[in-house]
Design an enzyme around this catalytic site. Sequence first.
Site, PDB file in Angstrom:
ATOM      1  N   GLU B  60       0.852  -1.300   0.076  1.00 27.38           N
ATOM      2  CA  GLU B  60      -0.106  -0.057   0.006  1.00 27.38           C
ATOM      3  C   GLU B  60       0.910   1.259   0.197  1.00 27.38           C
ATOM      4  OE1 GLU B  60      -0.809  -2.539   1.807  1.00 27.38           O
ATOM      5  OE2 GLU B  60      -2.749  -3.206   1.254  1.00 27.38           O
ATOM      6  N   HIS B 129     -11.213  -4.649   9.509  1.00 23.82           N
ATOM      7  CA  HIS B 129     -11.877  -4.425   8.124  1.00 23.82           C
ATOM      8  C   HIS B 129     -12.965  -3.800   8.308  1.00 23.82           C
ATOM      9  CE1 HIS B 129      -8.808  -7.847   7.405  1.00 23.82           C
ATOM     10  NE2 HIS B 129      -9.252  -7.469   6.203  1.00 23.82           N
TER      11      HIS B 129
END
Lengths: 318, 327
Positions: B60, B129
Amino acid sequence: MESREKMLRMYRHMLAIRQFEHKAGDLFTRDAVRGSIHLYIGQEAVAVGVCSALEPGDYVVSTHRGHGHCIAKGGRLREMMAELLGKATGYCKGRGGSMHIADFGSGILGANGIVGGGIAIAVGAAFSAKYLKNGRVSVCFFGDGAVNQGIFHEALNLAAVWKVPAIFVCENNLYALSTPFRDAFAIEHVVDRAAGYGVPGCRVDGNDVLAVYEAAREACARARGGGGPTLIEAVTYRMDGHFRGDPCLYRSKQEVEEWAARDPITRFRAKLIESKVASAEELAAIEDEVRAEVEDAVRFALESPDPSPQDMLNDIYA
Amino acid sequence: MREITYAQALREALREEMKRDESVILIGEDIGIHGGAFSVTKGLIEEFGPERVRNTPISEAGFVGAAIGAALTGLRPIAEIMYVDFSTIAMDQIVNQAAKLRFMTGGKTCVPLVLRTQGGAGRGNAAQHSQSLEAWYAHIPGLLVVMPSSPYDAKGLLKSSIRDNNPIIFIEHKLLYATKGEVPDEGQEYLVPIGKADIKRKGSDVTIVTWSLMVRKALSAAEMLAEDGIAAEVVDVRTLRPLDTETIVESVKRTGRCVVVHEACKTGGFGAEVVARVVEEAFDYLDAPVLRVAAADTPIPYSKTLEDWVIPSEADIVSAVRRVVDG
C-alpha cells in the site's frame, strides 16, 4: 575521457555545492536559518556524478540532505538560499525551507523530510515516463538509513516488477544519524539487496565523481533502453554532522581525518590538473566565479521580502 | 430513469473518465482480472489494458507513493486501497507526502490523485476491516474527503474527484455497493460538485446531519418519525472536507434542532466538528442541545449481536431525535 567542458562543469557544480553549504552553515549558526539543516559537504561527487549523466527533463527525488542534488540538477542558488532564509522569493516561497526545496521546471520533484519518503514517488515518476513514452528517467537519492525503511523494499520491488526507468542511488555515508552501518545491517553492502529484487546493482567510490558518473551513465542507458531499474551504492562520508551543530560523539576524529584525505573536490581538482584538463590558474578562476555566485545568492536572499500569510493560504489546495 | 447499483455507478464513472482522458490510470491490488475486492473495476482491464489498469503487489505505501509520483509528473492516477483500514500502512505517503507537497513547494505543483477506498461495518469483518476513519483524513489540510451515499452521488462525485487537482480520499461503504438508485443513462454526463451538501429529505422540526451509509438509516428513521408527526430534514454532507457549513447552518436555523449521525465511534469523530460549527454559527437558533449518534467507543467486534450493538441503528436515531424534539 569526457569533454573538457563537461569535466569543468562538474568541478564548478561540486564547488558550488561546497561553498553554498559553507554559507548555509554560517547563516544557520547566525540564526538566519531556522529549524535544522543537513549539509552535503563531503558527498558532492555523488550528486554531481549522477546528475551529469542526466538530461534536463529527467527527474530527481531528493532527501533531507538535498541541497547538493538540487544544485547538481540545475537548481538556482538565489532561490535556494532565499528558501533557506524563509523568504517570499525562495523556491517554495518560504513554505518549505531546507527539507522541501523543489524545482519542477528542472525535474527536481522535491527534497523530503521523511527518511525514505520519496523512494516510491520516484517509482511513480518513472512509471509516468514509461507510460507517456517521453524517454525520461527518474533518479531517487537516499541514504543508508532509508534502506531499512519498509518503503525501500516496496518501491524497489514495484519498480522491478513494472520495469520502469528508475535509478536508485544510495548515498552510503556510513551513518544513519548516529547509528553506524554495521549496527543497522547484517549484510556487507547495501548493494547486496539488489539481487533480492531482481535488479542489477553496483557499488562505487562515492568520492570519485567520474566513477559515479560512469555508473550513472550505465544505469541511464539501461533505463532508457527499457532494461528497468538499477541500484547504485555510492560509498561516501559526510564531513559535517547529521545536522549543523551535531557534536558527532559517535565517530572518531581519526576516521574523520581519514575521509578528509579522500575529499572528492581535492581529488578531482588534482586529477584535472594532472591530466592537463585545466591549469591551476583556470581552476582558481572558476573558484572565484563560484564564490561570487554564492555571495550574490546570499545578498539576494537577505534583501528579499518575507512572505505573507494571506498568500500562503492560497497554496494549500489547487 | 434507470436504476443501477452504487458499484455500477462507480464503474461507469471510472470508464467514462478513462475514455475521456488518457492520463487517467488505475493502480491497486487485485483490480485487474479479479475486478477489485468489491467488483468495482470489473471489466476495465479488458477494456483499457494492463498499462492503465495496474495490478500491484501488496504494497500500500509503495503503490500510493507511486501514484503520487505519477500525479506529480502528468498522470491522474486513481489508487484503490481495498479497505480503509489498510490505508494506515500508507499513512506517510498520504499525510506527509500527498497532502503537503503542493503547500511545501510553494503552490508550484499539484497532486491530482484520487484514493478510492471503502469502510464501514455490518458484514462481520471485525476490527481491522470495518473502521470509519474519515475524521483522520478530514483533519489534514491539503486533503479532500468525499463520502457518497447514493449511486447518483457516487458517480457524479467520483467524476468530479478525478477531474480535481487535489489529493482526494474517496471513501465508499461496503454495504452500499449493492444498493440501487436512479442514475442518468451512460453518456448523459453530469457531475456532482465537491463541497456541496444535499438535502435528501425536507423537514421542519429537526435537522439530521449525516453521510455515507448512515444517510439511508437516517432516511428510514425519518419515515418512522413522520408517522409520529415529526418532520425530520436529512442533510447528506457528501463531502467532509470541504464541509458545506452553509447548508447545515441554514437548515438548523429553520428547524432549531440538530442531531449528527455517523458510523465512526464518537470520541474525536467528525460529528464533533459539525456540532462545533452549528454551535458557533447558529447558537441563538437552537431550541435544544445538539446531539451525536455514533458508534460506541470500541473496536468493531465480530459477532453480529455485538456489531449491531456498537453501530448506530434507526432506533438510535429515532430516540435521539425524540430527545431533542420532546425536550
